[in-house]
Design a protein around this motif. Structure first.
Motif, PDB file in Angstrom:
ATOM      1  N   THR A 465       0.841  -1.202   0.000  1.00  0.00           N
ATOM      2  CA  THR A 465       0.000   0.000   0.000  1.00  0.00           C
ATOM      3  C   THR A 465       0.871   1.244   0.000  1.00  0.00           C
ATOM      4  N   GLY A 466       0.382   2.266  -0.692  1.00  0.00           N
ATOM      5  CA  GLY A 466       1.098   3.537  -0.715  1.00  0.00           C
ATOM      6  C   GLY A 466       0.380   4.630   0.046  1.00  0.00           C
ATOM      7  N   LEU A 467      -0.927   4.408   0.279  1.00  0.00           N
ATOM      8  CA  LEU A 467      -1.741   5.416   0.961  1.00  0.00           C
ATOM      9  C   LEU A 467      -2.119   4.976   2.365  1.00  0.00           C
ATOM     10  N   GLY A 468      -2.108   3.662   2.608  1.00  0.00           N
ATOM     11  CA  GLY A 468      -2.452   3.129   3.925  1.00  0.00           C
ATOM     12  C   GLY A 468      -3.834   2.521   3.919  1.00  0.00           C
ATOM     13  N   THR A 469      -3.923   1.243   4.243  1.00  0.00           N
ATOM     14  CA  THR A 469      -5.213   0.555   4.352  1.00  0.00           C
ATOM     15  C   THR A 469      -5.086  -0.513   5.428  1.00  0.00           C
ATOM     16  N   PRO A 470      -6.105  -0.661   6.272  1.00  0.00           N
ATOM     17  CA  PRO A 470      -6.002  -1.592   7.399  1.00  0.00           C
ATOM     18  C   PRO A 470      -6.453  -3.019   7.103  1.00  0.00           C
ATOM     19  N   THR A 471      -6.711  -3.357   5.855  1.00  0.00           N
ATOM     20  CA  THR A 471      -7.282  -4.661   5.498  1.00  0.00           C
ATOM     21  C   THR A 471      -6.553  -5.832   6.150  1.00  0.00           C
ATOM     22  N   GLY A 472      -7.336  -6.779   6.684  1.00  0.00           N
ATOM     23  CA  GLY A 472      -6.792  -8.020   7.220  1.00  0.00           C
ATOM     24  C   GLY A 472      -7.669  -9.179   6.798  1.00  0.00           C
ATOM     25  N   ASN A 473      -7.500 -10.318   7.454  1.00  0.00           N
ATOM     26  CA  ASN A 473      -8.278 -11.518   7.138  1.00  0.00           C
ATOM     27  C   ASN A 473      -8.508 -12.307   8.416  1.00  0.00           C
ATOM     28  N   PRO A 474      -9.625 -13.027   8.521  1.00  0.00           N
ATOM     29  CA  PRO A 474      -9.895 -13.755   9.764  1.00  0.00           C
ATOM     30  C   PRO A 474      -8.893 -14.855  10.093  1.00  0.00           C
ATOM     31  N   VAL A 475      -8.334 -15.551   9.095  1.00  0.00           N
ATOM     32  CA  VAL A 475      -7.508 -16.718   9.404  1.00  0.00           C
ATOM     33  C   VAL A 475      -6.068 -16.636   8.909  1.00  0.00           C
ATOM     34  N   THR A 476      -5.767 -15.732   8.009  1.00  0.00           N
ATOM     35  CA  THR A 476      -4.423 -15.658   7.435  1.00  0.00           C
ATOM     36  C   THR A 476      -3.765 -14.322   7.767  1.00  0.00           C
ATOM     37  N   PRO A 477      -2.521 -14.353   8.271  1.00  0.00           N
ATOM     38  CA  PRO A 477      -1.817 -13.096   8.541  1.00  0.00           C
ATOM     39  C   PRO A 477      -1.625 -12.290   7.254  1.00  0.00           C
ATOM     40  N   VAL A 478      -2.005 -11.023   7.295  1.00  0.00           N
ATOM     41  CA  VAL A 478      -1.842 -10.127   6.155  1.00  0.00           C
ATOM     42  C   VAL A 478      -0.725  -9.145   6.494  1.00  0.00           C
ATOM     43  N   VAL A 479       0.402  -9.278   5.799  1.00  0.00           N
ATOM     44  CA  VAL A 479       1.587  -8.462   6.066  1.00  0.00           C
ATOM     45  C   VAL A 479       1.469  -7.171   5.276  1.00  0.00           C
ATOM     46  N   LYS A 480       1.424  -6.040   5.969  1.00  0.00           N
ATOM     47  CA  LYS A 480       1.261  -4.737   5.319  1.00  0.00           C
ATOM     48  C   LYS A 480       2.623  -4.131   4.995  1.00  0.00           C
ATOM     49  N   ILE A 481       2.796  -3.780   3.723  1.00  0.00           N
ATOM     50  CA  ILE A 481       4.084  -3.312   3.225  1.00  0.00           C
ATOM     51  C   ILE A 481       3.915  -1.920   2.631  1.00  0.00           C
ATOM     52  N   ALA A 482       4.559  -0.941   3.236  1.00  0.00           N
ATOM     53  CA  ALA A 482       4.450   0.458   2.798  1.00  0.00           C
ATOM     54  C   ALA A 482       5.393   0.723   1.631  1.00  0.00           C
ATOM     55  N   SER A 483       4.893   1.446   0.629  1.00  0.00           N
ATOM     56  CA  SER A 483       5.716   1.769  -0.539  1.00  0.00           C
ATOM     57  C   SER A 483       6.621   2.960  -0.300  1.00  0.00           C
ATOM     58  N   ASN A 484       6.348   3.730   0.765  1.00  0.00           N
ATOM     59  CA  ASN A 484       7.140   4.931   1.023  1.00  0.00           C
ATOM     60  C   ASN A 484       7.314   5.141   2.514  1.00  0.00           C
ATOM     61  N   THR A 485       8.414   5.760   2.869  1.00  0.00           N
ATOM     62  CA  THR A 485       8.781   5.923   4.274  1.00  0.00           C
ATOM     63  C   THR A 485       7.831   6.852   5.002  1.00  0.00           C
ATOM     64  N   THR A 486       7.331   7.861   4.311  1.00  0.00           N
ATOM     65  CA  THR A 486       6.391   8.795   4.950  1.00  0.00           C
ATOM     66  C   THR A 486       5.164   8.067   5.464  1.00  0.00           C
ATOM     67  N   LEU A 487       4.606   7.204   4.629  1.00  0.00           N
ATOM     68  CA  LEU A 487       3.448   6.415   5.048  1.00  0.00           C
ATOM     69  C   LEU A 487       3.801   5.509   6.218  1.00  0.00           C
ATOM     70  N   PHE A 488       4.925   4.812   6.122  1.00  0.00           N
ATOM     71  CA  PHE A 488       5.313   3.876   7.173  1.00  0.00           C
ATOM     72  C   PHE A 488       5.419   4.582   8.523  1.00  0.00           C
ATOM     73  N   ASN A 489       5.971   5.771   8.529  1.00  0.00           N
ATOM     74  CA  ASN A 489       6.119   6.509   9.788  1.00  0.00           C
ATOM     75  C   ASN A 489       4.800   7.089  10.270  1.00  0.00           C
ATOM     76  N   ARG A 490       3.936   7.525   9.345  1.00  0.00           N
ATOM     77  CA  ARG A 490       2.683   8.175   9.724  1.00  0.00           C
ATOM     78  C   ARG A 490       1.645   7.178  10.214  1.00  0.00           C
ATOM     79  N   MET A 491       1.651   5.952   9.664  1.00  0.00           N
ATOM     80  CA  MET A 491       0.623   4.962  10.001  1.00  0.00           C
ATOM     81  C   MET A 491       1.272   3.655  10.459  1.00  0.00           C
TER      82      MET A 491
END
Length: 549
Positions: A465-491
């Protein structure tokens, strides 16, 4: 730090890696370009003059056409270019690929839950599933009865904060007091101690299907639910049926047998119209579920080869950096896992628009290429018949952050699939059975697609994700990967990995892809809890096969 990037030698646009301004002179590989517009980071500007109707190339493919005469140094926008993509046909097989060096991981293992069918889970969940939406309320009652007492709840931080506001109101506080109060309460939102330490949770898959609509919707729903019941991350399930719905239990059982002919997990099925009163149904469901949890808790993690990992590839809230950082990084992770004998699922068919020829050529057989062509063209035709089209896929957020045509978005999104051959084309919600890169027909919608990838067997999902989204799943771990450092630090409360390091010049795509695989192994072993699991993000939306982009 590098300020601009040409993604492919044939491109006639450059990507701004940082904000650029009108009048600046940009020098790139001996090209000197004077900017005629301000160019925000993530957006693109032309390297050559264009006439109206001329092609715009990015990632080496057609991504748009000029709507008016343009000059080198002009920024491209929705006002001056329009979506365009190349057609495709069944061509020669181009399945040769350079396998990455996987010597570092050849003898690596992860600790997972071994199932009777030979699959290995990265988690251990019990499911409670309704055959029809009429049973959702009963699921909610069971959820309230089980989750807290068994230690799967968390202290209700926001409820406690609301109670604090109630106390203030009773004490005579006014509007300004409410707006300015610090609601933080020490020790909030902590995990409870589990009664069953080897069971990661009880998940309740409420949905709005099972009856009404067309019969095919109910049959597809049964297949999707069967994918979850037979999933390696699931120990067993309790199924609630009303009895009269289109999604009949026998259809579910047939779909389970298709996926696992020797199905041996605990499965409890209750028919409300046969059992009778709610006061009889719910205690029976509680007793059976509790008995199932006791059995599930007997299972423990044991070593398994990395070939038992199935990764789903997903993106959502993409930006102009996604296709040059996060997506190609997990594409390399994909190639590494394929080389190790694992399975990978690439989905989101509307986001393959414009790169179909490359995908088709990579299919290992002509038959698979033909199936891909049929599914893509049928999907596109349905969208057009509904007055839409793949060209309408980019969201306002995508456009604002540099993805101004579907072809630009798709060319970057396809990078998630790496470079390996395509071993199978699957229609929703078929199960993955072959090692290698599999394509699954799903919408681009984040949750619908993630829900489908898991039903097909993904026991880890890599979600960029580049903008940030909280999507997950009931049974499988969803690994969230930020495309930019600004997003990673902000969210960083919903992010797991930062690939903005590629944009910042701190590491290569290959370094990031290898780092992601190391992280996947830790997640698969239960050593790391991803943000989506930590936050209780249990998104589950079946696709009704209508038009959804």
């Amino acid at each position: 730090m590098q300020r601009v990037l040409k993604v492919h030698p044939q491109d006639n646009v450059l990507v701004a890696l940082t904000d650029l301004f009108e009048g600046e002179i940009i020098i790139y590989n001996d090209e000197k370009i004077t900017l005629l517009d301000n160019v925000k980071a993530k957006h693109k500007f032309l390297t050559a003059d264009l006439k109206q109707g001329d092609e715009i190339l990015m990632y080496g493919v057609l991504v748009g056409k000029a709507q008016t005469d343009l000059k080198a140094g002009n920024v491209i926008t929705t006002a001056n270019i329009k979506h365009a993509a190349n057609s495709f046909e069944i061509g020669e097989r181009k399945t040769a690929w350079e396998k990455p060096d996987v010597s570092k991981w050849e003898n690596a293992t992860f600790n997972g839950f071994h199932r009777p069918d030979g699959s290995v889970g990265t988690a251990n969940y019990w499911l409670v599933i309704p055959m029809v939406f009429c049973e959702n309320r009963n699921l909610e009652v069971l959820q309230e009865a089980l989750v807290g007492p068994l230690g799967y709840g968390r202290k209700k931080a926001y409820q406690n904060q609301a109670l604090k506001l109630v106390e203030m109101y009773k004490a005579g506080a006014d509007v300004e007091d409410f707006l300015n109060v610090d609601l933080f309460v020490e020790g909030e939102d902590q995990k409870s101690e589990r009664l069953f330490p080897n069971v990661d949770g009880i998940k309740f898959l409420t949905h709005q299907g099972g009856c009404g609509g067309i019969r095919q919707d109910s049959e597809t729903l049964c297949a999707l639910l069967a994918g979850y019941i037979t999933h390696p991350n699931v120990a067993g399930a309790t199924v609630l049926s009303l009895g009269c719905q289109n999604a009949q239990v026998n259809i579910l059982q047939t779909e389970i047998e298709k996926r696992d002919p020797n199905f041996a997990k605990p499965l409890y099925v209750l028919d409300q119209q046969k059992v009778g009163k709610e006061s009889e149904l719910l205690p029976l469901a509680l007793k059976q579920t509790f008995a199932g949890l006791v059995e599930a808790n007997k299972q423990t993690r044991k070593p398994a080869p990395l070939s038992k990992i199935t990764i789903g590839l997903e993106c959502g809230g993409s930006d102009g950096f996604s296709g040059i950082s996060a997506n190609p990084a997990i594409g390399y992770t994909s190639d590494l896992l394929v080389a190790l004998g694992g399975q990978v699922i690439l989905a989101e068919f509307p986001e393959l628009c414009g790169v179909e020829q490359n995908i088709s050529d990579r299919c290992v057989t002509v038959e698979e290429a033909e199936r891909f062509s049929h599914l893509m063209k049928t999907y596109a035709a349905r969208a057009e018949a509904a007055g839409s089209g793949f060209d309408m896929n980019p969201s306002p957020g995508n456009i604002k952050d540099g993805l101004i045509t579907d072809a630009i978005k798709s060319a970057g999104a396809a990078k998630k699939g790496g470079t390996s051959p395509v071993v199978a084309i699957l229609d929703y919600p078929e199960k993955v059975t072959k090692p290698g890169l599999n394509l699954l027909c799903t919408p681009g919608n984040d949750v619908e697609s993630t829900t489908a990838e898991v039903a097909s067997g993904a026991n880890i999902v890599l979600f960029t994700t580049g903008l940030g989204t909280p999507t997950g799943n009931p049974v499988t771990p969803v690994v969230k990967i930020a495309s930019n450092t600004t997003l990673f630090n902000r969210m960083n409360d919903i992010m797991d990995i930062n690939t903005g390091t590629i944009i910042d010049g701190e590491e290569t795509i290959y370094d990031a892809g290898a780092r992601i695989l190391d992280y996947v192994i830790k997640v698969a072993s239960g050593e790391v809890e991803v943000a989506a699991v930590r936050n209780g993000q249990d998104d589950f939306i079946p696709w009704k096969r209508g038009v959804s982009l």
